[in-house]
Write an enzyme that holds these catalytic residues in place. Structure first.
Site, PDB file in Angstrom:
ATOM      1  N   LYS A 111     -10.133  16.096 -29.444  1.00  0.00           N
ATOM      2  CA  LYS A 111     -10.834  14.847 -29.128  1.00  0.00           C
ATOM      3  C   LYS A 111     -11.706  14.371 -30.280  1.00  0.00           C
ATOM      4  O   LYS A 111     -11.989  13.183 -30.401  1.00  0.00           O
ATOM      5  CB  LYS A 111     -11.627  15.007 -27.842  1.00  0.00           C
TER       6      LYS A 111
HETATM    7  C1  LIG Z   1      -8.235  16.563 -23.659  1.00  0.00           C
HETATM    8  C2  LIG Z   1      -7.393  17.740 -24.045  1.00  0.00           C
HETATM    9  C3  LIG Z   1      -6.002  17.787 -23.800  1.00  0.00           C
HETATM   10  C4  LIG Z   1      -5.265  16.680 -23.063  1.00  0.00           C
HETATM   11  O1  LIG Z   1      -5.162  15.513 -23.809  1.00  0.00           O
HETATM   12  P1  LIG Z   1      -4.725  14.148 -23.099  1.00  0.00           P
HETATM   13  O2  LIG Z   1      -4.883  13.089 -24.120  1.00  0.00           O
HETATM   14  O3  LIG Z   1      -5.683  13.989 -21.944  1.00  0.00           O
HETATM   15  O4  LIG Z   1      -3.338  14.326 -22.646  1.00  0.00           O
HETATM   16  C5  LIG Z   1      -5.288  18.889 -24.234  1.00  0.00           C
HETATM   17  N1  LIG Z   1      -5.902  19.921 -24.848  1.00  0.00           N
HETATM   18  C6  LIG Z   1      -7.229  19.921 -25.088  1.00  0.00           C
HETATM   19  C7  LIG Z   1      -7.841  21.107 -25.754  1.00  0.00           C
HETATM   20  C8  LIG Z   1      -8.024  18.843 -24.715  1.00  0.00           C
HETATM   21  O5  LIG Z   1      -9.350  18.865 -24.959  1.00  0.00           O
END
Ligand SMILES: *Cc1c(COP(=O)(O)O)cnc(C)c1O
Length: 458
Positions: A111
């Site tokens: 993120k």
């Molecule tokens: C948020 C997250 C995901 C999922 O990503 P999306 O965009 O919601 O599909 C997968 N792995 C981690 C470690 C995350 O923080």
């Protein structure tokens, strides 16, 4: 570039407005009016990540008050916070299997790739308008720390993060509560993550409060977050050539950026969707059935989701960009919890339960020495399962998106491999830093009053 709502009944906006607006007024999500091709030279070898990012993002920004020199500067600053020179390095862990490490940002999860940029874009645009905003986030773990890292020290922003007291891991809580800055406010809510989400919704529903404190969201439906993720779906095929790409998926934001890059010309054959036991998207990919079940808690908590908010953007495309049809489909889905939706053969999918996830982490470590976190392991496991049944897959490599650093989920990794992954240097003293947070009951009035007290006088 102009943006339209997936439900067809909201004002058409430019990038800067879409950035600050989040959800469209008709309940839909903003998408670009057209899908631009990747910029020429996207596949040039050894291109610095920040330069590629500015080139890829520019067509989406063009036509808004954010000029190209501003974009270049903001992008360069955002990716200078990463602790790897390649920002999102591509690592070959065994012949034909590559991972893109998306976890070299400040909070060790993918993120950061979007939020380090989006926090700066918010700040820049608010300063231009002479405004401030209060970002409020409910988190079950990862999103909170990434949002805090995006907002800390930004003059135009305050951030308040609600987490469920006692229900996030120690690493996750400390990554939020040890950030010592006057514009960062943590609240432990005596309740569940759902309570936190309901409290945030109630804040947004209070129109007077919303105006007074410039309430704002930075959640995963924000278009700018999706846009920032397109970049590594170009840089990875630029490094390895035509490939399949596997993505552990929750809200469908990450993998949808892969679809956009593919549409723009990235040589991605298949997008392989990995889910944990919350497998609504895996079932959808196989049959078009979109049927909600209860959320179960897993070793990959960032994917413990049943309604994948960004999926609506793809459904809008698959419905021929018909806003009325999208609104009807989404309304029925929210109402009855199950619909027949269009599907797309570009996506193949597999789900792994916790046992299979641990096995995948252990097998990969035994074969290659590489430590994958549980989310990453689900992408890698989904790739193995989907490609096993596809004879043409042997001819091309697979690239798996590594979405969290293994040290973010040390218990699961240690359980699978016997190895406890250490935190990287910049977080090595996390457990020695003082924590700062308030504890509040799951009560709307108490939280609203607290948020208002937190916000700097304006
Ligand atoms: C948020 C997250 C995901 C999922 O990503 P999306 O965009 O919601 O599909 C997968 N792995 C981690 C470690 C995350 O923080």
């Amino acid at each position: 570039m102009k943006y339209v709502s997936t439900r067809g009944r909201a004002p058409v906006l430019d990038f800067a407005d879409v950035l600050l607006t989040g959800l469209a007024a008709d309940g839909g999500l903003y998408v670009p009016e057209t899908w631009p091709a990747l910029p020429s030279g996207w596949d040039a070898p050894q291109q610095p990540y920040a330069e590629l990012a500015a080139d890829v993002l520019w067509p989406y920004v063009d036509g808004s008050p954010l000029g190209r020199p501003d974009l270049d500067a903001v992008v360069a600053e955002a990716y200078a916070t990463f602790d790897h020179p390649d920002v999102c390095p591509v690592v070959e862990v065994e012949p034909g299997l590559h991972v893109v490490e998306l976890f070299h940002g400040p909070t060790l999860a993918f993120k950061d790739v979007a939020l380090q940029l989006v926090g700066r874009l918010f700040d820049h645009e608010l300063a231009r308008r002479g405004q401030r905003a209060t970002v409020v986030v409910a988190t079950s773990g990862d999103t909170g720390s990434a949002a805090i890292a995006a907002c800390v020290g930004r003059p135009a922003l305050d951030i308040v993060v609600l987490h469920p007291a006692g229900r996030v891991s120690d690493v996750q809580r400390r990554q939020m509560t040890t950030v010592d800055a006057p514009n960062v406010h943590n609240v432990a809510v005596e309740g569940t993550f759902d309570d936190c989400q309901d409290l945030v919704k109630a804040l947004f529903a209070d129109v007077a409060l919303r105006e007074r404190i410039g309430l704002s969201a930075m959640n995963s439906i924000n278009w700018a977050r999706v846009a920032a993720q397109i970049v590594y779906y170009a840089s990875a095929p630029a490094a390895v050539g035509p490939c399949d790409v596997a993505v552990p998926t929750g809200n469908f934001g990450n993998i949808f950026a892969g679809w956009i890059a593919r549409r723009g010309g990235a040589p991605i054959e298949r997008l392989i969707l990995g889910s944990n036991s919350n497998d609504i998207l895996t079932r959808w990919a196989g049959t078009g059935d979109l049927a909600q079940l209860g959320v179960v808690h897993t070793l990959s908590p960032s994917m413990d989701i049943q309604v994948s908010s960004n999926h609506e953007r793809l459904l809008f495309e698959l419905l021929g960009r018909d806003g009325a049809a999208t609104a009807e489909l989404m309304g029925r889905f929210r109402g009855v919890g199950a619909v027949e939706a269009p599907s797309d053969p570009t996506f193949v999918a597999a789900s792994l339960d916790d046992r299979a996830t641990l096995d995948e982490i252990a097998d990969l470590h035994r074969r290659t020495g590489y430590l994958a976190d549980p989310h990453t392991a689900i992408g890698i496991g989904a790739a193995r399962r989907c490609r096993a049944g596809d004879p043409s897959a042997a001819e091309r490599p697979v690239v798996c998106m590594a979405t969290a650093h293994p040290a973010k989920f040390p218990d699961a990794v240690e359980q699978a491999t016997g190895v406890r992954p250490p935190l990287p240097d910049h977080l090595a003293d996390l457990f020695d830093r003082p924590e700062r947070y308030d504890v509040l009951p799951a009560d709307g009035a108490a939280v609203a009053a607290h948020v208002e007290r937190c916000v700097a006088p304006r």
